[in-house]
Design a protein around this motif. Structure first.
Motif, PDB file in Angstrom:
ATOM      1  N   LEU A   8       9.519  -3.875  16.731  1.00  0.00           N
ATOM      2  CA  LEU A   8      10.452  -3.307  15.744  1.00  0.00           C
ATOM      3  C   LEU A   8      10.257  -3.803  14.475  1.00  0.00           C
ATOM      4  O   LEU A   8      10.354  -3.409  13.442  1.00  0.00           O
ATOM      5  N   ILE A   9      10.109  -5.217  14.371  1.00  0.00           N
ATOM      6  CA  ILE A   9      10.126  -5.963  13.071  1.00  0.00           C
ATOM      7  C   ILE A   9       8.527  -5.672  12.470  1.00  0.00           C
ATOM      8  O   ILE A   9       8.441  -5.198  11.175  1.00  0.00           O
ATOM      9  N   VAL A  10       7.822  -5.723  13.350  1.00  0.00           N
ATOM     10  CA  VAL A  10       6.350  -5.584  12.662  1.00  0.00           C
ATOM     11  C   VAL A  10       6.041  -4.203  12.247  1.00  0.00           C
ATOM     12  O   VAL A  10       5.622  -3.771  10.999  1.00  0.00           O
ATOM     13  N   VAL A  11       6.744  -2.790  12.860  1.00  0.00           N
ATOM     14  CA  VAL A  11       6.674  -1.631  12.279  1.00  0.00           C
ATOM     15  C   VAL A  11       7.574  -1.396  11.127  1.00  0.00           C
ATOM     16  O   VAL A  11       7.060  -0.979  10.048  1.00  0.00           O
ATOM     17  N   GLY A  12       8.773  -1.998  11.061  1.00  0.00           N
ATOM     18  CA  GLY A  12       9.524  -2.075  10.044  1.00  0.00           C
ATOM     19  C   GLY A  12       8.934  -2.841   8.685  1.00  0.00           C
ATOM     20  O   GLY A  12       9.002  -2.461   7.594  1.00  0.00           O
ATOM     21  N   LEU A  13       8.171  -3.935   8.685  1.00  0.00           N
ATOM     22  CA  LEU A  13       7.543  -4.407   7.897  1.00  0.00           C
ATOM     23  C   LEU A  13       6.290  -3.375   7.509  1.00  0.00           C
ATOM     24  O   LEU A  13       5.907  -3.609   6.085  1.00  0.00           O
ATOM     25  N   PHE A  14       5.494  -3.035   8.168  1.00  0.00           N
ATOM     26  CA  PHE A  14       4.688  -2.176   7.928  1.00  0.00           C
ATOM     27  C   PHE A  14       5.027  -0.975   7.304  1.00  0.00           C
ATOM     28  O   PHE A  14       4.401  -0.671   6.097  1.00  0.00           O
ATOM     29  N   LEU A  15       6.239  -0.302   7.495  1.00  0.00           N
ATOM     30  CA  LEU A  15       6.742   0.765   6.738  1.00  0.00           C
ATOM     31  C   LEU A  15       7.144   0.147   5.298  1.00  0.00           C
ATOM     32  O   LEU A  15       7.192   1.009   4.308  1.00  0.00           O
ATOM     33  N   ALA A  16       7.763  -0.984   5.317  1.00  0.00           N
ATOM     34  CA  ALA A  16       8.175  -1.400   3.940  1.00  0.00           C
ATOM     35  C   ALA A  16       6.953  -1.598   3.010  1.00  0.00           C
ATOM     36  O   ALA A  16       6.890  -1.241   1.803  1.00  0.00           O
ATOM     37  N   GLY A  17       5.699  -1.870   3.436  1.00  0.00           N
ATOM     38  CA  GLY A  17       4.450  -2.024   2.863  1.00  0.00           C
ATOM     39  C   GLY A  17       4.070  -0.750   2.462  1.00  0.00           C
ATOM     40  O   GLY A  17       3.418  -0.458   1.276  1.00  0.00           O
ATOM     41  N   GLY A  18       4.378   0.241   3.071  1.00  0.00           N
ATOM     42  CA  GLY A  18       3.996   1.520   2.863  1.00  0.00           C
ATOM     43  C   GLY A  18       4.847   2.242   1.685  1.00  0.00           C
ATOM     44  O   GLY A  18       4.584   2.815   0.777  1.00  0.00           O
ATOM     45  N   VAL A  19       6.138   1.676   1.661  1.00  0.00           N
ATOM     46  CA  VAL A  19       7.097   2.338   0.710  1.00  0.00           C
ATOM     47  C   VAL A  19       6.443   1.717  -0.747  1.00  0.00           C
ATOM     48  O   VAL A  19       6.537   2.259  -1.582  1.00  0.00           O
ATOM     49  N   TYR A  20       6.119   0.336  -0.672  1.00  0.00           N
ATOM     50  CA  TYR A  20       5.645  -0.377  -1.731  1.00  0.00           C
ATOM     51  C   TYR A  20       4.471   0.389  -2.296  1.00  0.00           C
ATOM     52  O   TYR A  20       4.070   0.731  -3.622  1.00  0.00           O
ATOM     53  N   SER A  21       3.371   0.661  -1.493  1.00  0.00           N
ATOM     54  CA  SER A  21       2.159   1.449  -1.776  1.00  0.00           C
ATOM     55  C   SER A  21       2.346   2.796  -2.469  1.00  0.00           C
ATOM     56  O   SER A  21       1.685   3.117  -3.322  1.00  0.00           O
ATOM     57  N   PHE A  22       3.083   3.739  -1.551  1.00  0.00           N
ATOM     58  CA  PHE A  22       3.349   4.972  -2.033  1.00  0.00           C
ATOM     59  C   PHE A  22       4.311   4.973  -3.526  1.00  0.00           C
ATOM     60  O   PHE A  22       4.088   5.855  -4.151  1.00  0.00           O
ATOM     61  N   GLN A  23       4.991   3.973  -3.576  1.00  0.00           N
ATOM     62  CA  GLN A  23       5.798   3.936  -4.993  1.00  0.00           C
ATOM     63  C   GLN A  23       4.835   3.808  -6.032  1.00  0.00           C
ATOM     64  O   GLN A  23       4.901   4.271  -6.970  1.00  0.00           O
ATOM     65  N   LYS A  24       3.752   2.928  -5.637  1.00  0.00           N
ATOM     66  CA  LYS A  24       2.821   2.659  -6.872  1.00  0.00           C
ATOM     67  C   LYS A  24       2.032   3.638  -7.075  1.00  0.00           C
ATOM     68  O   LYS A  24       1.584   4.055  -8.040  1.00  0.00           O
ATOM     69  N   GLN A  25       1.590   4.408  -5.962  1.00  0.00           N
ATOM     70  CA  GLN A  25       0.686   5.814  -6.235  1.00  0.00           C
ATOM     71  C   GLN A  25       1.466   6.963  -6.463  1.00  0.00           C
ATOM     72  O   GLN A  25       1.024   7.832  -6.632  1.00  0.00           O
ATOM     73  N   GLN A  26       2.894   6.858  -6.844  1.00  0.00           N
ATOM     74  CA  GLN A  26       3.587   7.799  -7.563  1.00  0.00           C
ATOM     75  C   GLN A  26       3.789   8.986  -6.420  1.00  0.00           C
ATOM     76  O   GLN A  26       3.593  10.226  -6.908  1.00  0.00           O
ATOM     77  N   MET A  27       3.711   8.694  -5.248  1.00  0.00           N
ATOM     78  CA  MET A  27       4.107   9.799  -4.186  1.00  0.00           C
ATOM     79  C   MET A  27       5.461  10.324  -4.369  1.00  0.00           C
ATOM     80  O   MET A  27       6.228   9.727  -5.121  1.00  0.00           O
ATOM     81  N   PRO A  28       5.621  11.422  -3.799  1.00  0.00           N
ATOM     82  CA  PRO A  28       6.841  12.241  -4.213  1.00  0.00           C
ATOM     83  C   PRO A  28       8.045  11.242  -3.534  1.00  0.00           C
ATOM     84  O   PRO A  28       7.978  10.545  -2.384  1.00  0.00           O
ATOM     85  N   LYS A  29       9.165  11.166  -4.285  1.00  0.00           N
ATOM     86  CA  LYS A  29      10.454  10.593  -4.040  1.00  0.00           C
ATOM     87  C   LYS A  29      10.905  10.724  -2.521  1.00  0.00           C
ATOM     88  O   LYS A  29      11.279   9.723  -1.809  1.00  0.00           O
TER      89      LYS A  29
END
Length: 55
Positions: A8-29
């Motif tokens: 659960l913690i590893v998946v949560g951190l992986f998704l948090a990294g995805g949030v950061y990456s998607f935010q930088k790529q200007q993905m849809p909100k």
């Protein structure tokens, strides 16, 4: 700490990294928000299981 807590913690951190990456790529909100919610839920569930609050 059991295997499920770790997952659960590893998946949560992986998704948090995805949030950061998607935010930088200007993905849809909506996509960024969905990832952020999923990340928060996984991290919260992992921490609650470690603390013994949620079995």
């Amino acid at each position: 700490m059991t295997g499920l807590n770790t997952v659960l913690i590893v998946v949560g951190l992986f998704l948090a990294g995805g949030v950061y990456s998607f935010q930088k790529q200007q993905m849809p909100k909506s996509v960024v928000l969905l990832l952020a919610i999923g990340s928060a839920m996984c991290l919260a569930a992992g921490v609650l299981r470690i603390q013994g609050i949620w079995a």
